[in-house]
Write a protein that holds these residues in place. Structure first.
Motif, PDB file in Angstrom:
ATOM      1  N   GLU A  88      25.105  50.699  33.558  1.00  0.00           N
ATOM      2  CA  GLU A  88      26.021  50.079  33.468  1.00  0.00           C
ATOM      3  C   GLU A  88      26.041  49.894  32.473  1.00  0.00           C
ATOM      4  O   GLU A  88      24.659  48.863  31.471  1.00  0.00           O
ATOM      5  N   PRO A  89      26.392  49.272  31.919  1.00  0.00           N
ATOM      6  CA  PRO A  89      27.653  49.513  29.932  1.00  0.00           C
ATOM      7  C   PRO A  89      26.732  47.773  30.053  1.00  0.00           C
ATOM      8  O   PRO A  89      26.974  47.076  31.644  1.00  0.00           O
ATOM      9  N   GLY A  90      26.475  47.572  29.149  1.00  0.00           N
ATOM     10  CA  GLY A  90      26.122  46.218  28.754  1.00  0.00           C
ATOM     11  C   GLY A  90      27.834  45.133  28.437  1.00  0.00           C
ATOM     12  O   GLY A  90      28.540  45.909  28.595  1.00  0.00           O
ATOM     13  N   LEU A  91      27.304  43.679  28.424  1.00  0.00           N
ATOM     14  CA  LEU A  91      28.493  42.495  28.389  1.00  0.00           C
ATOM     15  C   LEU A  91      28.925  42.374  26.742  1.00  0.00           C
ATOM     16  O   LEU A  91      27.969  42.384  25.792  1.00  0.00           O
ATOM     17  N   LYS A  92      30.676  42.195  26.821  1.00  0.00           N
ATOM     18  CA  LYS A  92      30.986  42.008  25.675  1.00  0.00           C
ATOM     19  C   LYS A  92      30.553  39.712  25.508  1.00  0.00           C
ATOM     20  O   LYS A  92      31.164  39.853  26.826  1.00  0.00           O
TER      21      LYS A  92
ATOM     22  N   PHE B 128      27.025  44.012  41.300  1.00  0.00           N
ATOM     23  CA  PHE B 128      28.817  44.812  40.923  1.00  0.00           C
ATOM     24  C   PHE B 128      29.301  44.570  42.274  1.00  0.00           C
ATOM     25  O   PHE B 128      28.756  44.600  43.197  1.00  0.00           O
ATOM     26  N   ALA B 129      30.065  44.985  41.948  1.00  0.00           N
ATOM     27  CA  ALA B 129      31.449  45.658  42.598  1.00  0.00           C
ATOM     28  C   ALA B 129      31.060  46.787  42.508  1.00  0.00           C
ATOM     29  O   ALA B 129      30.853  47.590  41.457  1.00  0.00           O
TER      30      ALA B 129
ATOM     31  N   PRO C   8      33.687  41.345  35.402  1.00  0.00           N
ATOM     32  CA  PRO C   8      33.212  40.339  33.626  1.00  0.00           C
ATOM     33  C   PRO C   8      33.870  41.874  32.305  1.00  0.00           C
ATOM     34  O   PRO C   8      34.145  42.980  32.732  1.00  0.00           O
ATOM     35  N   SER C   9      33.423  41.048  30.998  1.00  0.00           N
ATOM     36  CA  SER C   9      34.332  41.904  30.069  1.00  0.00           C
ATOM     37  C   SER C   9      32.745  42.677  29.899  1.00  0.00           C
ATOM     38  O   SER C   9      31.807  42.635  28.858  1.00  0.00           O
ATOM     39  N   TYR C  10      32.989  44.182  29.884  1.00  0.00           N
ATOM     40  CA  TYR C  10      32.495  44.957  30.054  1.00  0.00           C
ATOM     41  C   TYR C  10      32.111  45.319  28.629  1.00  0.00           C
ATOM     42  O   TYR C  10      33.395  45.904  27.870  1.00  0.00           O
TER      43      TYR C  10
ATOM     44  N   ALA D  25      33.127  50.892  33.522  1.00  0.00           N
ATOM     45  CA  ALA D  25      32.090  50.216  34.241  1.00  0.00           C
ATOM     46  C   ALA D  25      32.492  50.933  35.119  1.00  0.00           C
ATOM     47  O   ALA D  25      31.931  51.191  36.712  1.00  0.00           O
ATOM     48  N   ARG D  26      33.580  50.873  35.614  1.00  0.00           N
ATOM     49  CA  ARG D  26      34.010  52.120  37.117  1.00  0.00           C
ATOM     50  C   ARG D  26      33.816  53.055  37.198  1.00  0.00           C
ATOM     51  O   ARG D  26      33.656  53.062  37.562  1.00  0.00           O
ATOM     52  N   THR D  27      33.762  53.771  36.003  1.00  0.00           N
ATOM     53  CA  THR D  27      33.555  55.186  35.899  1.00  0.00           C
ATOM     54  C   THR D  27      32.453  55.208  35.928  1.00  0.00           C
ATOM     55  O   THR D  27      31.958  56.919  36.576  1.00  0.00           O
TER      56      THR D  27
END
Length: 474
Positions: A205-209, A354-355, A392-394, A398-400
């Motif tokens: 899962e990518p981190g957040l900005k 997470f969604a 959230p600002s990934y 994140a969707r992929t």
């Protein structure tokens, strides 16, 4: 004479009869070509999306992902095979330990789930289970999760562990470098002696900005037990046959759905749940027929239901409910999906981190055949509560990666598609217009060919034979 369509007319001269036979034969060949084209396009394959299985026969077994990579975990961390993002399959024996290697960056959250699959209908104990541990090469435990059997009823067992970059207590596990996944199959005195298929899911899962939000005050108390239930969805139930596991789970949305399970069988459904939303799921088993309730109808291991998040982590401890022949129900109501839930202690709260696709798995015990010899009817009432909020600002897609909901997911839930069916539909849409063009071209060729053949038939017919005989209904 009588035509193939059941109408009568004057006798056709011999010369025209040969042409007519060749005409019909060639027309049939062209029609077959058109049908083959339509089948290739997926437009005339009846029952293309029909689910496998029915109420009778042996229960269907868990179907691992077709693209999962086969690996063999090692008994020593020194020889551990490396895993990357994706799905992997292995087997594990009672009491066996297996190691796998991971090479992690210092940006992403990582989610690992191990799913062990005992044969449906076998008897497992409360001591049978799986434990998964994520650790660094110094032996520090980053996270650990386990799952246990419940009440002599076999079903797929999923255990989960993660590495969260925002966790202040896991500083040793936030660095870039090698890590280990350690999986143990736990056993008891009367454990199932067979080797289990093992499916491993690794998701990054990518981190957040920017800054990571702090947990909301009071979120820890938003547990399944404390949540006030919404009104269950009502209306006529629609048939949706569940899948055998996570990989072929049938999509459902808001509404009332029904299925029929074989004794000992587990079926999976999936629901798109977006940020800020909550999932309500209720399983119902009807009353048994009067003759089936003769004598003692109490079954201590009747049925179970659990909910899993998009990383396949179970939200709740496994529970198998009893059944006494008079009908029964069981429900779960999640707390709102929020990024910051991941730092809370309770699994039922932190699991809604997470969604994405949430999974609902239902099982009926082998003994339910006593009450329902033709399969157990099951009703699912599914409600997605609340309005979707912004993601959230990934610092990545994140969707992929499998975390998020889009309009295509909602369409899949509306149509009741599995992932494989949705992929096929997307492929058809990709070249659909090309296929329509090809089909139109074939139809045009056929029309020209038919006109030409008819004119040739008329020219070859003896004089006085009308090219368009006045057929009348006979």
């Amino acid at each position: 004479m009588t035509s193939p369509t059941g109408v009568t007319g004057p006798a056709v001269p011999t010369g025209a009869t040969g042409l007519d036979r060749r005409f019909r034969r060639r027309a049939g060949a062209v029609a077959a070509a058109l049908c083959a084209t339509a089948v290739a396009l997926g437009t005339c394959a009846p029952g293309a999306w029909a689910a496998n299985g029915g109420p009778s026969g042996d229960p269907r077994t868990y179907r691992t992902a077709e693209d999962a990579e086969k690996v063999t975990g090692s008994s020593s961390s020194a020889d551990a095979p490396e895993l990357t993002s994706g799905l992997f399959t292995d087997r594990i024996k009672p009491g066996e330990e297996k190691y796998y290697a991971l090479d992690l960056d210092a940006r992403s959250d990582v989610h690992i789930t191990a799913t062990g699959v005992p044969d449906p209908g076998t008897r497992i104990t409360y001591q049978d289970g799986l434990q998964v541990t994520l650790q660094n090469t110094d032996g520090d435990t980053c996270d650990q999760g386990d799952t246990k059997g419940s009440g002599a009823t076999a079903f797929p067992l999923s255990a989960y562990a993660s590495r969260l970059m925002g966790d202040p207590d896991d500083e040793a596990c936030r660095v870039k470098g090698p890590y280990l996944v350690h999986i143990v199959r736990e056993e008891g005195d009367n454990s199932d002696p067979s080797s289990w298929p093992l499916e491993l899911s690794v998701m990054e899962e990518p981190g957040l900005k920017g800054a990571i939000p702090a947990p909301r005050p009071g979120a820890e108390e938003e547990t399944d037990e404390n949540n006030t239930r919404p009104a269950p969805p009502s209306g006529p139930a629609k048939t949706r046959k569940g899948g055998t596991g996570f990989n072929d789970a049938r999509a459902v949305g808001d509404g009332v759905w029904k299925d029929r399970l074989r004794p000992g069988e587990t079926r999976y459904f999936r629901v798109p749940v977006d940020w800020g939303q909550r999932l309500y799921a209720r399983m119902e088993v009807p009353n048994a027929a009067r003759e089936a309730k003769a004598g003692s109808s109490f079954l201590p291991h009747g049925f179970r239901m659990n909910v899993y998040n998009p990383a396949r982590a179970p939200l709740y401890d496994e529970q198998v409910k009893s059944y006494n022949g008079d009908g029964a129900k069981f429900d779960h109501y999640s707390n709102p999906v929020r990024y910051e839930n991941r730092f809370l202690d309770r699994d039922s709260v932190s699991g809604t981190r997470f969604a994405g696709w949430y999974y609902v798995a239902v099982t009926v015990g082998p003994d339910m055949v006593q009450q329902f010899p033709d399969g157990t009817p099951v009703t699912l009432r599914i409600g997605v509560e609340g309005h979707a909020k912004a993601s959230p600002s990934y610092a990545g897609d994140a969707r992929t990666a499998g975390f998020g909901v889009d309009d295509q997911d909602r369409e899949m839930a509306e149509k009741g598609l599995t992932e494989a069916e949705a992929d096929s539909n997307a492929t058809l849409r990709t070249f659909g217009w090309a296929g329509v063009g090809a089909g139109s071209a074939l139809l045009l060729v056929l029309a020209v060919w038919l006109l030409t053949a008819r004119r040739r038939a008329a020219a070859a017919a003896p004089q006085g034979w009308p090219p368009h005989p006045p057929y009348t209904h006979g």
